[in-house]
Write a protein that holds these residues in place. Structure first.
Motif, PDB file in Angstrom:
ATOM      1  N   THR A 256      45.710  30.740  48.721  1.00 17.63           N
ATOM      2  CA  THR A 256      44.712  31.304  47.805  1.00 17.63           C
ATOM      3  C   THR A 256      45.193  32.692  47.367  1.00 17.63           C
ATOM      4  OG1 THR A 256      43.530  32.210  49.690  1.00 17.63           O
ATOM      5  CG2 THR A 256      42.790  30.071  48.919  1.00 17.63           C
ATOM      6  N   PRO A 257      44.668  33.241  46.259  1.00 16.32           N
ATOM      7  CA  PRO A 257      45.086  34.578  45.850  1.00 16.32           C
ATOM      8  C   PRO A 257      44.723  35.598  46.937  1.00 16.32           C
ATOM      9  CG  PRO A 257      43.833  33.501  44.115  1.00 16.32           C
ATOM     10  CD  PRO A 257      43.706  32.644  45.324  1.00 16.32           C
ATOM     11  N   LYS A 258      45.606  36.567  47.121  1.00 12.42           N
ATOM     12  CA  LYS A 258      45.366  37.591  48.146  1.00 12.42           C
ATOM     13  C   LYS A 258      44.085  38.369  47.822  1.00 12.42           C
ATOM     14  CE  LYS A 258      48.041  41.296  48.708  1.00 12.42           C
ATOM     15  NZ  LYS A 258      49.272  41.943  48.419  1.00 12.42           N
TER      16      LYS A 258
ATOM     17  N   GLY B   7      30.965  31.419  35.032  1.00 15.29           N
ATOM     18  CA  GLY B   7      31.899  31.019  33.985  1.00 15.29           C
ATOM     19  C   GLY B   7      32.858  32.129  33.590  1.00 15.29           C
ATOM     20  N   GLY B   8      33.203  32.997  34.553  1.00 13.84           N
ATOM     21  CA  GLY B   8      34.206  34.031  34.286  1.00 13.84           C
ATOM     22  C   GLY B   8      33.671  35.204  33.480  1.00 13.84           C
ATOM     23  N   ARG B   9      32.381  35.208  33.140  1.00 10.94           N
ATOM     24  CA  ARG B   9      31.816  36.311  32.349  1.00 10.94           C
ATOM     25  C   ARG B   9      31.681  37.551  33.239  1.00 10.94           C
ATOM     26  NH1 ARG B   9      28.846  36.048  27.642  1.00 10.94           N
ATOM     27  NH2 ARG B   9      28.610  33.799  27.801  1.00 10.94           N
TER      28      ARG B   9
ATOM     29  N   TYR C 179      46.001  25.237  36.071  1.00 11.69           N
ATOM     30  CA  TYR C 179      45.807  23.783  36.030  1.00 11.69           C
ATOM     31  C   TYR C 179      44.609  23.430  36.884  1.00 11.69           C
ATOM     32  CZ  TYR C 179      50.495  23.705  34.077  1.00 11.69           C
ATOM     33  OH  TYR C 179      51.576  23.927  33.292  1.00 11.69           O
ATOM     34  N   TYR C 180      43.743  22.631  36.337  1.00 12.07           N
ATOM     35  CA  TYR C 180      42.525  22.210  37.041  1.00 12.07           C
ATOM     36  C   TYR C 180      42.702  20.734  37.384  1.00 12.07           C
ATOM     37  CZ  TYR C 180      40.740  26.632  35.328  1.00 12.07           C
ATOM     38  OH  TYR C 180      40.593  27.971  35.073  1.00 12.07           O
ATOM     39  N   LEU C 181      42.855  20.451  38.681  1.00 10.51           N
ATOM     40  CA  LEU C 181      43.218  19.101  39.127  1.00 10.51           C
ATOM     41  C   LEU C 181      41.953  18.336  39.521  1.00 10.51           C
ATOM     42  CD1 LEU C 181      46.116  20.175  41.557  1.00 10.51           C
ATOM     43  CD2 LEU C 181      46.150  20.102  39.073  1.00 10.51           C
TER      44      LEU C 181
ATOM     45  N   ARG D  12      43.337  22.233  31.334  1.00 12.10           N
ATOM     46  CA  ARG D  12      43.297  23.688  31.414  1.00 12.10           C
ATOM     47  C   ARG D  12      42.194  24.127  30.477  1.00 12.10           C
ATOM     48  NH1 ARG D  12      48.645  26.349  30.028  1.00 12.10           N
ATOM     49  NH2 ARG D  12      47.355  28.181  30.292  1.00 12.10           N
ATOM     50  N   ARG D  13      41.664  25.304  30.754  1.00 15.84           N
ATOM     51  CA  ARG D  13      40.507  25.728  29.975  1.00 15.84           C
ATOM     52  C   ARG D  13      40.907  26.661  28.853  1.00 15.84           C
ATOM     53  NH1 ARG D  13      36.600  27.545  34.916  1.00 15.84           N
ATOM     54  NH2 ARG D  13      36.048  25.454  35.622  1.00 15.84           N
ATOM     55  N   ASP D  14      40.145  26.571  27.797  1.00 14.36           N
ATOM     56  CA  ASP D  14      40.204  27.605  26.763  1.00 14.36           C
ATOM     57  C   ASP D  14      39.235  28.678  27.198  1.00 14.36           C
ATOM     58  OD1 ASP D  14      41.965  27.032  24.759  1.00 14.36           O
ATOM     59  OD2 ASP D  14      40.581  25.734  23.667  1.00 14.36           O
ATOM     60  N   GLU D  15      39.701  29.894  27.324  1.00 15.43           N
ATOM     61  CA  GLU D  15      38.803  30.966  27.746  1.00 15.43           C
ATOM     62  C   GLU D  15      38.784  32.062  26.687  1.00 15.43           C
ATOM     63  OE1 GLU D  15      39.063  30.326  32.563  1.00 15.43           O
ATOM     64  OE2 GLU D  15      40.404  31.767  31.649  1.00 15.43           O
ATOM     65  N   SER D  16      37.578  32.406  26.298  1.00 22.73           N
ATOM     66  CA  SER D  16      37.392  33.417  25.264  1.00 22.73           C
ATOM     67  C   SER D  16      37.002  34.720  25.960  1.00 22.73           C
ATOM     68  CB  SER D  16      36.268  32.973  24.332  1.00 22.73           C
ATOM     69  OG  SER D  16      36.143  33.871  23.278  1.00 22.73           O
TER      70      SER D  16
HETATM   71  P1  ATP Z   1      33.487  28.639  37.097  1.00 15.91           P
HETATM   72  O1  ATP Z   1      32.435  28.660  38.155  1.00 15.91           O
HETATM   73  O2  ATP Z   1      33.016  28.244  35.737  1.00 15.91           O
HETATM   74  O3  ATP Z   1      34.760  27.922  37.532  1.00 15.91           O
HETATM   75  P2  ATP Z   1      33.813  31.361  37.810  1.00 15.91           P
HETATM   76  O4  ATP Z   1      32.819  32.296  37.247  1.00 15.91           O
HETATM   77  O5  ATP Z   1      33.655  30.950  39.232  1.00 15.91           O
HETATM   78  O6  ATP Z   1      33.955  30.137  36.861  1.00 15.91           O
HETATM   79  P3  ATP Z   1      36.618  31.573  38.256  1.00 15.91           P
HETATM   80  O7  ATP Z   1      36.806  30.111  38.036  1.00 15.91           O
HETATM   81  O8  ATP Z   1      36.783  32.115  39.623  1.00 15.91           O
HETATM   82  O9  ATP Z   1      35.229  32.026  37.636  1.00 15.91           O
HETATM   83  O10 ATP Z   1      37.586  32.388  37.290  1.00 15.91           O
HETATM   84  C1  ATP Z   1      37.431  32.389  35.887  1.00 15.91           C
HETATM   85  C2  ATP Z   1      38.791  32.524  35.251  1.00 15.91           C
HETATM   86  O11 ATP Z   1      39.413  33.747  35.688  1.00 15.91           O
HETATM   87  C3  ATP Z   1      39.778  31.437  35.637  1.00 15.91           C
HETATM   88  O12 ATP Z   1      39.648  30.301  34.852  1.00 15.91           O
HETATM   89  C4  ATP Z   1      41.123  32.134  35.443  1.00 15.91           C
HETATM   90  O13 ATP Z   1      41.479  32.156  34.078  1.00 15.91           O
HETATM   91  C5  ATP Z   1      40.812  33.550  35.850  1.00 15.91           C
HETATM   92  N1  ATP Z   1      41.143  33.794  37.261  1.00 15.91           N
HETATM   93  C6  ATP Z   1      40.332  33.650  38.333  1.00 15.91           C
HETATM   94  N2  ATP Z   1      40.932  34.041  39.467  1.00 15.91           N
HETATM   95  C7  ATP Z   1      42.162  34.476  39.100  1.00 15.91           C
HETATM   96  C8  ATP Z   1      43.269  35.043  39.812  1.00 15.91           C
HETATM   97  N3  ATP Z   1      43.206  35.279  41.126  1.00 15.91           N
HETATM   98  N4  ATP Z   1      44.369  35.374  39.107  1.00 15.91           N
HETATM   99  C9  ATP Z   1      44.429  35.190  37.775  1.00 15.91           C
HETATM  100  N5  ATP Z   1      43.425  34.684  37.043  1.00 15.91           N
HETATM  101  C10 ATP Z   1      42.297  34.318  37.684  1.00 15.91           C
END
Ligand code: ATP
Length: 387
Positions: free
Chosen positions: A157-159, A180-182, A214-216, A251-255
């Motif tokens: 996992t990421p550090k 959703g990454g917001r 990549y989302y598997l 893979r997702r399109d992210e705005s």
């Molecule tokens: P969801 O619940 O919709 O999956 P979320 O709010 O939990 O979204 P994450 O999936 O954790 O958010 O992350 C959103 C986006 O941020 C990812 O799709 C990716 O583009 C980016 N991201 C998240 N973690 C990392 C990371 N450690 N390094 C680089 N980019 C990351």
């Protein structure tokens, strides 16, 4: 009628944690005529795919919605239009409609919107047979628990950076309630972090992993005895637990982060007072280079076998799940999230994918869920795949 019997005493036992017990499930199912099962979903997220797949598998279908515009939208897709609608004023009213839905022999297929609209607490108490294992949700909904689960499964996992003063390379700062990454932001160093952080909110700082996302999308069928069998560990050591399938990948399109590069460097953007955001707007199909597939399966197998050890007597993973990964230029995976249910990223594959088509043409994740339910009905195992 579903023949599994349940003792009256079991049903009268006090529910200490107020969650749904296996006895509840068996009690509800004892009243079901399984030849009349209806597949139900909240009309959102991946419901077009779920309802379409259920119809292809010969089920009657029901959609739940708030607002007439949803119903109108689904009329644009007759292939997924449900046989019946349950229209509500508020999604939380679903909690009061459970008896009516059980009379209709409904099995609910959960997805991200259902959990979000009801709230995790309500969802865990929803008195309806639900596909998959609800208990896993507790692990999925906490970042710390997820990390524990993933790392115990052999996924990198990421550090995590515990002290912001230790930031010495790009990091991503994730607020606890962000969806959703917001609201995430990237910081290059401690100064950058301090300038942007909102200290009133809870956050996690993660290494920013540079690579391709990549989302598997996997499916674990605990009833299937052939194919890629998952082996148990610890309390299940030596047992085969069920079949793991790779359904598709997106893979997702992210705005706006995906289009940011068009405006210049991060420094130029900061000068324009712009920050990247990660709001998902759509999904695109991808395939992985084949040499990475063994590692993808190794990670998914680890996640499934560990899921049976998350808690004492855990029922483990059931059905669809997604590993959200970044592949670095060293061809290494970092898994930054797991979803233990159907994900919207499987929506490009309503008519199958480069992976699922190899096994059966036109098999979407939505349809695979209904196929699993159908097989469980035929073999009298419905209680093993529902909760
Ligand atoms: P969801 O619940 O919709 O999956 P979320 O709010 O939990 O979204 P994450 O999936 O954790 O958010 O992350 C959103 C986006 O941020 C990812 O799709 C990716 O583009 C980016 N991201 C998240 N973690 C990392 C990371 N450690 N390094 C680089 N980019 C990351």
């Amino acid at each position: 009628m579903f023949s599994e019997c349940v003792t009256v005493i079991e049903c009268l036992l006090p529910r200490l944690n107020m969650g749904i017990t296996e006895a509840d499930l068996r009690w509800w199912l004892s009243g079901y005529d399984v030849s009349q099962v209806m597949i139900g979903a909240v009309a959102s997220h991946s419901a077009l795919q779920i309802l379409h797949g259920a119809k292809l598998e010969g089920f009657r279908t029901l959609a739940i919605a708030v607002g007439a515009d949803k119903r109108r939208l689904y009329s644009a897709f007759p292939g997924a239009e449900p046989d019946e609608w349950l229209m509500l004023d508020d999604y939380k009213d679903l909690m009061t409609q459970v008896e009516w839905l059980r009379k209709k022999q409904v099995i609910i297929i959960p997805h991200g919107s259902l959990v979000e609209y009801l709230g995790a607490d309500n969802y865990s108490k929803l008195e309806l047979p639900t596909f998959g294992n609800r208990e896993i949700l507790r692990w999925e909904s906490s970042r710390e628990k997820q990390r524990q689960w993933l790392e115990n499964s052999g996924c990198k996992t990421p550090k995590v950076i515990n002290d912001p003063r230790d930031i010495d390379s790009p990091v991503i700062v994730k607020y606890a309630g962000a969806k959703g990454g917001r609201g995430y932001f990237i910081a290059r160093d401690y100064r950058d972090f301090r300038r942007n952080v909102n200290l009133d909110e809870e956050f996690t700082i993660q290494e920013y992993v540079l690579g391709c996302r990549y989302y598997l999308h996997f499916f674990f069928d605990p009833l299937a005895e052939d194919g890629y069998q998952v082996h148990g560990i610890k309390s299940n050591a030596g047992k085969t637990l069920g079949r793991l399938e790779l359904m598709s990948m997106d893979r997702r399109d992210e705005s706006n982060v995906d289009e940011f590069y068009k405006l210049g460097s991060l420094r130029d953007l900061r000068e324009m007072a712009l920050e990247p955001s990660f709001v998902v707007t759509g999904n695109m199909p991808v395939v992985l280079r084949e040499s990475l597939l063994p590692e993808a399966f190794r990670m998914a197998e680890g996640v499934v076998s560990t899921s049976f050890e998350l808690e004492e007597n855990s029922r483990g993973m059931i059905g669809a799940f997604c590993l959200e990964t970044i592949v670095t230029d060293k061809l290494e995976f970092r898994v930054f999230e797991i979803s233990a249910r159907i994900v919207a990223g499987s929506n490009p594959f309503v008519s199958g994918s480069s992976y699922s088509d190899i096994n059966e043409k036109g098999m979407s994740t939505g349809r695979r869920i209904s196929r699993c339910i159908k097989k469980a009905i035929e073999t009298g195992n419905l209680n093993r795949i529902l909760s």
